[in-house]
Design a protein around this motif. Sequence first.
Motif, PDB file in Angstrom:
ATOM      1  N   TYR A 108     -13.479   7.710  16.336  1.00  0.00           N
ATOM      2  CA  TYR A 108     -12.325   7.164  15.626  1.00  0.00           C
ATOM      3  C   TYR A 108     -12.736   6.258  14.467  1.00  0.00           C
ATOM      4  N   ALA A 109     -13.873   5.570  14.583  1.00  0.00           N
ATOM      5  CA  ALA A 109     -14.305   4.640  13.533  1.00  0.00           C
ATOM      6  C   ALA A 109     -15.232   5.292  12.510  1.00  0.00           C
ATOM      7  N   SER A 110     -15.545   6.563  12.681  1.00  0.00           N
ATOM      8  CA  SER A 110     -16.494   7.240  11.795  1.00  0.00           C
ATOM      9  C   SER A 110     -15.824   7.702  10.509  1.00  0.00           C
ATOM     10  N   GLN A 111     -16.627   7.853   9.462  1.00  0.00           N
ATOM     11  CA  GLN A 111     -16.132   8.462   8.247  1.00  0.00           C
ATOM     12  C   GLN A 111     -16.069   9.973   8.426  1.00  0.00           C
ATOM     13  N   VAL A 112     -15.346  10.630   7.555  1.00  0.00           N
ATOM     14  CA  VAL A 112     -15.160  12.077   7.663  1.00  0.00           C
ATOM     15  C   VAL A 112     -16.431  12.800   7.233  1.00  0.00           C
ATOM     16  N   ALA A 121      -8.632   3.000  17.097  1.00  0.00           N
ATOM     17  CA  ALA A 121      -7.922   3.467  15.911  1.00  0.00           C
ATOM     18  C   ALA A 121      -8.642   2.997  14.660  1.00  0.00           C
ATOM     19  N   CYS A 122      -8.547   3.799  13.612  1.00  0.00           N
ATOM     20  CA  CYS A 122      -9.145   3.472  12.322  1.00  0.00           C
ATOM     21  C   CYS A 122      -8.069   3.564  11.244  1.00  0.00           C
ATOM     22  N   PHE A 123      -7.960   2.511  10.445  1.00  0.00           N
ATOM     23  CA  PHE A 123      -7.017   2.498   9.331  1.00  0.00           C
ATOM     24  C   PHE A 123      -7.800   2.679   8.046  1.00  0.00           C
ATOM     25  N   GLY A 131      -7.707   1.452  -6.322  1.00  0.00           N
ATOM     26  CA  GLY A 131      -8.559   2.596  -6.628  1.00  0.00           C
ATOM     27  C   GLY A 131      -9.801   2.730  -5.778  1.00  0.00           C
ATOM     28  N   LYS A 132      -9.962   1.871  -4.777  1.00  0.00           N
ATOM     29  CA  LYS A 132     -11.141   1.932  -3.914  1.00  0.00           C
ATOM     30  C   LYS A 132     -10.714   2.159  -2.464  1.00  0.00           C
ATOM     31  N   ILE A 133     -11.663   2.684  -1.663  1.00  0.00           N
ATOM     32  CA  ILE A 133     -11.368   3.042  -0.281  1.00  0.00           C
ATOM     33  C   ILE A 133     -11.745   1.895   0.644  1.00  0.00           C
ATOM     34  N   GLY A 134     -10.863   1.570   1.579  1.00  0.00           N
ATOM     35  CA  GLY A 134     -11.153   0.556   2.576  1.00  0.00           C
ATOM     36  C   GLY A 134     -10.916   1.074   3.973  1.00  0.00           C
ATOM     37  N   TYR A 135     -11.771   0.642   4.913  1.00  0.00           N
ATOM     38  CA  TYR A 135     -11.670   1.046   6.304  1.00  0.00           C
ATOM     39  C   TYR A 135     -11.658  -0.183   7.199  1.00  0.00           C
ATOM     40  N   ALA A 136     -10.999  -0.041   8.358  1.00  0.00           N
ATOM     41  CA  ALA A 136     -11.108  -1.034   9.423  1.00  0.00           C
ATOM     42  C   ALA A 136     -10.725  -0.349  10.723  1.00  0.00           C
ATOM     43  N   SER A 137     -11.312  -0.812  11.838  1.00  0.00           N
ATOM     44  CA  SER A 137     -11.040  -0.158  13.119  1.00  0.00           C
ATOM     45  C   SER A 137     -10.797  -1.189  14.204  1.00  0.00           C
ATOM     46  N   THR A 138     -10.224  -0.728  15.303  1.00  0.00           N
ATOM     47  CA  THR A 138      -9.912  -1.609  16.427  1.00  0.00           C
ATOM     48  C   THR A 138      -9.871  -0.820  17.718  1.00  0.00           C
ATOM     49  N   GLU A 139     -10.063  -1.514  18.823  1.00  0.00           N
ATOM     50  CA  GLU A 139      -9.878  -0.924  20.145  1.00  0.00           C
ATOM     51  C   GLU A 139      -8.719  -1.581  20.894  1.00  0.00           C
ATOM     52  N   LEU A 191       0.833  -1.204   0.000  1.00  0.00           N
ATOM     53  CA  LEU A 191       0.000   0.000   0.000  1.00  0.00           C
ATOM     54  C   LEU A 191       0.866   1.251   0.000  1.00  0.00           C
ATOM     55  N   THR A 192       0.443   2.247  -0.741  1.00  0.00           N
ATOM     56  CA  THR A 192       1.178   3.523  -0.781  1.00  0.00           C
ATOM     57  C   THR A 192       0.326   4.705  -0.317  1.00  0.00           C
ATOM     58  N   GLU A 193      -1.001   4.488  -0.228  1.00  0.00           N
ATOM     59  CA  GLU A 193      -1.914   5.555   0.205  1.00  0.00           C
ATOM     60  C   GLU A 193      -2.707   5.043   1.410  1.00  0.00           C
ATOM     61  N   TYR A 194      -2.327   5.489   2.603  1.00  0.00           N
ATOM     62  CA  TYR A 194      -3.035   5.019   3.784  1.00  0.00           C
ATOM     63  C   TYR A 194      -2.871   6.000   4.942  1.00  0.00           C
ATOM     64  N   GLU A 195      -3.741   5.803   5.954  1.00  0.00           N
ATOM     65  CA  GLU A 195      -3.779   6.734   7.086  1.00  0.00           C
ATOM     66  C   GLU A 195      -4.229   5.984   8.331  1.00  0.00           C
TER      67      GLU A 195
END
Length: 450
Positions: free
Chosen positions: A331-335, A52-54, A60-68, A19-23
Amino acid sequence: MKYTEFKELVMAAAAARGLTEYELYAEESDNISAETLNHEISAFSSSSVTGACFRCVSQGKIGYASTELYDASEAQRLVDDAVENAAILETEGEAFIHAPGDEYTKVEEPTVTVPSASELKDLALKIVEASYVADERIIDGTQSNTRFKLSRTYLSNSKGLDLARSSAFTSAGSYPIAKDGEEMFSGFYSKAGDYPELDPLTIAQKGVEDAVSQIGASSVPTGTYDVMFSNHVTSMLLGCFLSIFSAESAQKGMSRFAGKEGEMVAASCVTLTDDPFCEESLNKIPFDGEGVATRYKDVVKDGKLVTLLHNLTTAHKAGIPSTGNGVKAGYASQVSIQPYNFYLAKGGGGTTEEMFAHLNDGLYITELNGMHAGASPVTGDFSLASAGFLVKDGKKGGPVKNFTVSGNFYQLLKDIALVGDDWELRPPMRGSSCYGGPSFIVKGMSIGGK
């Protein structure tokens, strides 16, 4: 495991997946709260929340995942799940990973007194006991609450951003019930700040004053009245109709301000400001939920719409820079899009008493109810149950209740005749946004009464 260690593990796992585009966005908070009912503690809670949310761009598509949970296996799972989610989830728009280069305003670490659980309980009990002493008409059903929150937010991404901010405050509220004959009246007052600044006697007294000031209230005849809205109501209206200032709403056709930048949308005495660093606020935010530097901005200046509030996605669509208002509700919410300290600026009308003199005869509205059902942020229409006081010959008169005030918020902004200087910023009730301003006068509003 601390965030810094967890971050390194997540970044390594992301790089291993190519991956090259992540947060990575994370929040940590400590919360203590106490509530009273009558003379006793009725509820107490103490909690620490870490999450935390990654977020990544994969094919070309957006993916999310979160953890406590912060550990090595969870760091790997977070990245793997986000990549898998990108393959199956249908998400709107592009994902923008913000690059370094912004100038961030330096915000000092909060230096506040951290109250113990027993101190918060004691403060809540002192408020409720002082409420009973303040007036013999205060009865059982009277409540109070206290809360301390310490939070820290982190944002790190593949482009080199590595940001952190923190905030802390204590709040206390009084909710007295007054009885006169067979009628009961509820009051409210809250204050937020550093723990030693919260005086239980003052908080109780102001809540009681609010309750007993309503005794003897009656309705008013249906008609057209000149109206003065209190500074408390100003904050309520701004919070209710916030979405009309959102670029996301405008781009979806849900705000009449779409494409109105540079045009007069309010009376010339109206200036609406979003200030992330407002001196009176406990809510000072140097960067938003996407890592964009926040800044002071007049949304409306002297009646003219200067800008809508943007995040990176809406700004890209509009072809302009983000205003730094990309906010995450958790933290797990979208912007989404939110202001920080959004307020009506002082207008030169003077104190509350001087505003009564300007109003001369009319209604002073201090309470609005039913805003979820009686107000439409899309159309701007509202019809709200109200309470307040008569104003006669420039003086505050007796209390009034059981009437509705109706109008349209877009038109109300244009019809504001005078803005006062009794400015106040309210502590956040939901989320982290603060709203405020002074009282203001609108001529000829529709009032439904008896």
